[in-house]
Motif scaffolding. Structure first.
Motif, PDB file in Angstrom:
ATOM      1  N   MET A 122      -2.374  16.241   3.530  1.00 38.92           N
ATOM      2  CA  MET A 122      -2.064  14.847   3.041  1.00 38.92           C
ATOM      3  C   MET A 122      -0.712  14.739   2.829  1.00 38.92           C
ATOM      4  N   PRO A 123      -0.055  13.394   3.345  1.00 38.99           N
ATOM      5  CA  PRO A 123       1.085  13.172   3.312  1.00 38.99           C
ATOM      6  C   PRO A 123       1.804  12.950   1.875  1.00 38.99           C
ATOM      7  N   LYS A 124       2.995  13.323   1.560  1.00 41.01           N
ATOM      8  CA  LYS A 124       3.751  13.535   0.218  1.00 41.01           C
ATOM      9  C   LYS A 124       3.375  12.085  -0.386  1.00 41.01           C
ATOM     10  N   TRP A 125       3.722  11.014   0.064  1.00 43.13           N
ATOM     11  CA  TRP A 125       3.795   9.799  -0.257  1.00 43.13           C
ATOM     12  C   TRP A 125       2.224   9.434  -1.001  1.00 43.13           C
ATOM     13  N   VAL A 126       1.381   9.913  -0.345  1.00 37.87           N
ATOM     14  CA  VAL A 126       0.020   9.524  -0.920  1.00 37.87           C
ATOM     15  C   VAL A 126       0.085  10.325  -2.384  1.00 37.87           C
ATOM     16  N   ASP A 127       0.457  11.566  -2.345  1.00 41.11           N
ATOM     17  CA  ASP A 127       0.124  12.399  -3.565  1.00 41.11           C
ATOM     18  C   ASP A 127       1.279  11.976  -4.600  1.00 41.11           C
ATOM     19  N   VAL A 128       2.410  11.523  -4.429  1.00 43.30           N
ATOM     20  CA  VAL A 128       3.475  11.110  -5.600  1.00 43.30           C
ATOM     21  C   VAL A 128       3.421   9.477  -5.731  1.00 43.30           C
ATOM     22  N   ALA A 129       2.797   8.509  -4.893  1.00 37.65           N
ATOM     23  CA  ALA A 129       2.863   7.323  -5.214  1.00 37.65           C
ATOM     24  C   ALA A 129       1.534   6.847  -5.003  1.00 37.65           C
ATOM     25  N   LEU A 130       0.742   7.110  -4.017  1.00 36.10           N
ATOM     26  CA  LEU A 130      -0.640   6.280  -3.916  1.00 36.10           C
ATOM     27  C   LEU A 130      -1.598   6.551  -4.995  1.00 36.10           C
ATOM     28  N   ILE A 131      -1.854   7.968  -5.051  1.00 39.12           N
ATOM     29  CA  ILE A 131      -2.680   8.232  -6.149  1.00 39.12           C
ATOM     30  C   ILE A 131      -2.384   8.000  -7.683  1.00 39.12           C
ATOM     31  N   PRO A 132      -1.139   7.977  -8.047  1.00 37.97           N
ATOM     32  CA  PRO A 132      -0.842   7.593  -9.408  1.00 37.97           C
ATOM     33  C   PRO A 132      -1.008   6.107  -9.466  1.00 37.97           C
ATOM     34  N   LEU A 133      -0.582   5.323  -8.391  1.00 41.27           N
ATOM     35  CA  LEU A 133      -0.799   3.984  -8.588  1.00 41.27           C
ATOM     36  C   LEU A 133      -2.330   3.405  -8.456  1.00 41.27           C
ATOM     37  N   ILE A 134      -3.258   4.299  -7.442  1.00 39.71           N
ATOM     38  CA  ILE A 134      -4.680   3.724  -7.617  1.00 39.71           C
ATOM     39  C   ILE A 134      -5.155   4.105  -9.222  1.00 39.71           C
ATOM     40  N   ASN A 135      -4.647   5.223  -9.586  1.00 35.65           N
ATOM     41  CA  ASN A 135      -5.396   5.643 -11.063  1.00 35.65           C
ATOM     42  C   ASN A 135      -4.873   4.498 -12.161  1.00 35.65           C
ATOM     43  N   LEU A 136      -3.592   4.021 -12.139  1.00 36.22           N
ATOM     44  CA  LEU A 136      -3.103   2.958 -12.913  1.00 36.22           C
ATOM     45  C   LEU A 136      -3.792   1.827 -12.616  1.00 36.22           C
ATOM     46  N   ALA A 137      -4.092   1.510 -11.384  1.00 31.45           N
ATOM     47  CA  ALA A 137      -4.898   0.369 -11.170  1.00 31.45           C
ATOM     48  C   ALA A 137      -6.271   0.271 -11.762  1.00 31.45           C
ATOM     49  N   LEU A 138      -6.985   1.439 -11.534  1.00 23.81           N
ATOM     50  CA  LEU A 138      -8.172   1.584 -12.337  1.00 23.81           C
ATOM     51  C   LEU A 138      -8.231   1.460 -14.021  1.00 23.81           C
ATOM     52  N   ALA A 139      -6.959   2.058 -14.498  1.00 25.89           N
ATOM     53  CA  ALA A 139      -7.038   1.951 -15.800  1.00 25.89           C
ATOM     54  C   ALA A 139      -6.656   0.657 -16.357  1.00 25.89           C
ATOM     55  N   LEU A 140      -5.826  -0.159 -15.714  1.00 27.20           N
ATOM     56  CA  LEU A 140      -5.690  -1.592 -15.831  1.00 27.20           C
ATOM     57  C   LEU A 140      -7.039  -2.531 -15.644  1.00 27.20           C
ATOM     58  N   ALA A 141      -7.570  -1.939 -14.618  1.00 30.38           N
ATOM     59  CA  ALA A 141      -8.794  -2.798 -14.326  1.00 30.38           C
ATOM     60  C   ALA A 141     -10.135  -2.592 -15.551  1.00 30.38           C
ATOM     61  N   VAL A 142     -10.088  -1.480 -15.891  1.00 28.18           N
ATOM     62  CA  VAL A 142     -11.007  -1.263 -17.260  1.00 28.18           C
ATOM     63  C   VAL A 142     -10.479  -1.990 -18.301  1.00 28.18           C
ATOM     64  N   SER A 143      -9.089  -1.931 -18.370  1.00 33.87           N
ATOM     65  CA  SER A 143      -8.587  -2.700 -19.666  1.00 33.87           C
ATOM     66  C   SER A 143      -8.920  -3.996 -19.574  1.00 33.87           C
ATOM     67  N   MET A 144      -8.780  -4.570 -18.511  1.00 36.52           N
ATOM     68  CA  MET A 144      -9.121  -6.198 -18.362  1.00 36.52           C
ATOM     69  C   MET A 144     -10.411  -6.526 -18.639  1.00 36.52           C
ATOM     70  N   LEU A 145     -11.516  -5.737 -18.029  1.00 36.25           N
ATOM     71  CA  LEU A 145     -12.756  -5.726 -18.474  1.00 36.25           C
ATOM     72  C   LEU A 145     -13.043  -5.687 -19.930  1.00 36.25           C
ATOM     73  N   VAL A 146     -12.381  -4.769 -20.395  1.00 31.16           N
ATOM     74  CA  VAL A 146     -12.323  -4.615 -22.012  1.00 31.16           C
ATOM     75  C   VAL A 146     -11.908  -6.154 -22.595  1.00 31.16           C
ATOM     76  N   ILE A 147     -10.809  -6.766 -22.097  1.00 35.76           N
ATOM     77  CA  ILE A 147     -10.423  -8.056 -22.752  1.00 35.76           C
ATOM     78  C   ILE A 147     -11.266  -9.018 -22.387  1.00 35.76           C
ATOM     79  N   LEU A 148     -11.861  -9.015 -20.941  1.00 29.94           N
ATOM     80  CA  LEU A 148     -12.744  -9.914 -20.677  1.00 29.94           C
ATOM     81  C   LEU A 148     -14.193 -10.083 -21.538  1.00 29.94           C
ATOM     82  N   TRP A 149     -14.591  -8.904 -22.176  1.00 29.23           N
ATOM     83  CA  TRP A 149     -15.861  -8.772 -22.756  1.00 29.23           C
ATOM     84  C   TRP A 149     -15.363  -8.965 -24.281  1.00 29.23           C
ATOM     85  N   ILE A 150     -14.280  -8.999 -24.701  1.00 28.38           N
ATOM     86  CA  ILE A 150     -13.794  -9.492 -25.943  1.00 28.38           C
ATOM     87  C   ILE A 150     -13.987 -10.992 -25.991  1.00 28.38           C
TER      88      ILE A 150
END
Lengths: 370, 321
Positions: A1-29
């Protein structure tokens, strides 16, 4: 696995998932998530007023984030940033109230020593118990958070209480007041009420210091070696007790220094619950920042924006209460910390499969070493 | 302190010990199976909110209880997914669950009821009613035993008795059934359990879900038994005190009962006497509040007996290939 995937891509995907779920919560409200996002971004970074708060929160989170990050390098989970920062506040308050300081340049170094010493002292007992008695540091630091809370309530309603109704110390002398963003850079449009102060620069220095410590000193090398493999570290002549103690003292001192910003820089007195959960935000910040000072800085900035933007959001959309920030924070911890493998495993598989395919095609015998 | 005051304190201690006991037994199941759980607090809080909310909406405390247990078990499922399926860090997952519950409960409460993050007050059948045990009237005049029976033991809500019965039940399940043996083995040496053809994942998920269910009972008791609505952060660190009691009890059910009752007693004393004086020295009430935590640290330090957790605790199991 290239280093940039480990230090940048994976954290960004994780963050995107967290924000996506947060947006679903707001939508649900029943509110529009994109509108909410726009309000948050505008509230956090759309004006000098917003920046004055955003960077103030960022400063807090840098200190607590670095505290957790340093401990992570030795594979210690310091969940006690909250208590250590509270005790740091006590140290800062005692220093500031001890003498009528003539000028902040004298008060600041003394307060740093006070905050760091008290924060480190509060981390020292769990560290010693972990090193010598094998008590699990996560449990002891949690317990010490509660003990710190009880201790501060006792002190602020009892011995340290100023004359008045509220449980807080007397205001610090004028000479101990740190220059605020308005004092330093009024041309940037900061108002006198902005809580941002010179501690922000101190936090940046702390980031650089932690980087030097972890990657450019002997102690830092020993901390990382110990974190990777304790038996190997012991075999190499590294003393576990010394590493656990040193790491936790540095971690506690960093958490304690948060009080420079919140107690000395902003409140200018010690109040009950001066930490306000920043110790726990530090966990999210360190996880997102992959325990690297640059990552911690960026993650702290993100959480600073989140806190200030969240305050504005509550104002503009009353249906979304301030607790939305805590939900987002929880989701960030969940996705970047606990569910990291959910994203990592498929990506690793993808790269492994690609490498195997290359080998089979006979093109990349050298790639195997990657 | 006279006899009547003592009885009142014991009565209050039993009430306050109940949520601790349920949460402590919840943690016992999870940690005995090798899954650390610092998310007891969050699961209790979620259960407290959903039980109060559904009890208010439906008017039935039992439906509320079911909703609370389901909410708590959903969070337990997330913990299981993170720490069993994806082999994540169990402590970090627990921290996330605590925050998730702290945030979501208030957010949803504000959205549903618009009362500043609390639920409306519960009345009548929407709350757990106190049960008077048989013969409590007849036995009352008997000296010493009578008042103890009628005032301390009798007159609690159903969940208090369920919590007390859960202690022998837990002991029986863990130490006298095949499931219990396997569950304990999975916390000590999962590879051995795997070798004998039993699913480590299945057992650990079962333990985590039982933990969620018991936390659900604990949270429901907080909101619908001990008080009459949900308020923000109402678990107030009880999940962590339960964790402390679990260590204090060294992961054993009967000792958990003792530890939880002791911590309940401390809280009852603290509530009753704001200024306690022992041998002429004033004891600040904050010291009483901090005592469970201090005691846990002392126990963990191994100065008074040694607390040894299940050996495979905290480590995700990776099946050999």
């Amino acid at each position: 696995m290239p280093k940039w995937v480990d230090v940048a891509l994976i954290p960004l995907i994780n963050l995107a998932l967290a924000l996506a779920v947060s947006m679903l919560v707001i939508l649900w409200i029943g509110e529009s998530p994109f509108e909410a996002l726009a309000i948050m971004v505008k509230g956090a970074v759309g004006s000098a007023y917003g920046w004055g708060y955003t960077l103030y929160y960022t400063t807090n989170f840098i200190f607590t984030g670095l505290a957790v990050a340093v401990a992570f390098h030795a594979r210690l989970f310091n969940i006690g940033g909250e208590g250590q920062a509270a005790l740091g506040g006590l140290g800062v308050a005692l220093v500031c109230l001890a003498v009528p300081w003539p000028h902040w340049t004298l008060a600041l170094p003394a307060a740093i020593v006070g905050g760091a010493l008290f924060g480190a002292a509060w981390a020292a007992i769990p560290a010693w118990l972990q090193a010598r008695r094998g008590s699990h540091i996560v449990i002891t630091t949690i317990m010490f958070n509660f003990i710190a809370q009880a201790l501060l309530v006792y002190l602020l309603v009892g011995p340290l209480k100023a004359s008045g109704m509220s449980p807080e110390t007397a205001p610090f002398p004028d000479g101990a007041a740190l220059p605020t963003a308005h004092d330093i850079a009024p041309w940037l449009g900061f108002r006198p009420s902005a809580p941002l102060n010179i501690s922000f620069l101190l936090a940046l220095v702390a980031c650089a210091g932690v980087w030097l410590l972890i990657w450019r000193t002997r102690l830092g090398y020993e901390i990382r070696a110990f974190g990777h493999s304790e038996p190997a570290a012991v075999y190499a002549g590294i003393h576990p007790t010394w590493i656990i103690m040193a790491t936790m003292l540095i971690s506690g001192a960093l958490a304690g220094c948060m009080a420079i910003n919140s107690v000395m820089g902003e409140a200018e007195r010690l109040v009950i619950n001066s930490v306000q959960g920043a110790g726990f935000v530090g966990i999210a910040v360190a996880l997102m920042g992959r325990s690297h000072p640059v990552g911690v800085l960026l993650a702290a900035l993100l959480f600073g924006m989140l806190y200030q933007g969240g305050a504005e959001l509550e104002f503009e959309m009353p249906a979304i209460s301030r607790e939305m920030i805590i939900v987002i924070q929880a989701l960030v911890i969940l996705f970047t910390g606990a569910l990291d493998n959910m994203v990592r495993m498929p990506i690793e598989k993808f790269y492994d499969a690609r490498r195997l395919a290359r080998q089979r095609n006979g093109r990349g015998t050298g790639v195997a070493a990657e | 302190m006279d006899f009547a005051t003592l009885l009142q304190i014991l009565d209050s201690a039993l009430r306050l010990a109940t949520p601790l006991l349920l949460a402590c037994l919840a943690g016992l199941f999870s940690e005995r199976a090798g899954i650390f759980d610092i998310g007891l607090e969050g699961k209790m809080l979620a259960a407290a909110f959903f039980s109060a909310a559904y009890a208010y909406i439906t008017g039935s405390v039992w439906l509320g209880l079911a909703a609370g247990c389901i909410a708590s078990m959903v969070l337990a499922g997330i913990h299981g997914l993170a720490s069993i399926t994806f082999r994540g860090n169990q402590l970090i997952s627990g921290v996330a669950i605590n925050f998730l519950a702290a945030g979501l409960t208030v957010l949803i409460a504000q959205n549903w009821f618009e009362q500043g993050g609390r639920t409306p007050a519960l009345e009548g059948a929407a709350r757990f009613q106190n049960i008077t045990l048989p013969f409590s009237e007849t036995l009352a005049p008997v000296p010493v035993i009578g008042p103890i029976y009628s005032q301390v033991i009798s007159g609690h809500s159903a969940l208090v008795y369920i919590a007390l019965l859960a202690v022998p039940a837990t002991w029986y399940i863990l130490f006298r059934t095949r499931f219990g043996l396997r569950l304990r083995a999975v916390g000590e040496n999962p590879a051995a359990v795997d070798t004998s053809g039993v699913s480590v994942t299945g057992l650990r998920f079962a333990a985590v879900l039982i933990c969620g269910f018991l936390c659900g009972l604990a949270g429901a008791y907080l909101a619908t038994g001990l008080s009459a609505n949900f308020v923000k952060d109402m678990s107030a660190g009880r999940g962590f005190i339960a964790l402390a009691a679990l260590i204090f009890a060294k992961w054993r059910p009967w000792h958990a009962l003792g530890a939880c009752f002791l911590f309940g007693l401390l809280e009852a004393f603290g509530n009753r006497f704001q200024n306690l004086s022992v041998l002429g020295v004033d004891v600040p009430v904050q010291l009483m509040q901090a005592l469970p935590y201090v005691l846990t640290v002392v126990i963990l330090a191994g100065f008074v007996g040694k607390a040894i957790p299940p050996r495979a605790g905290g480590a995700p199991y990776v099946k050999e290939r």
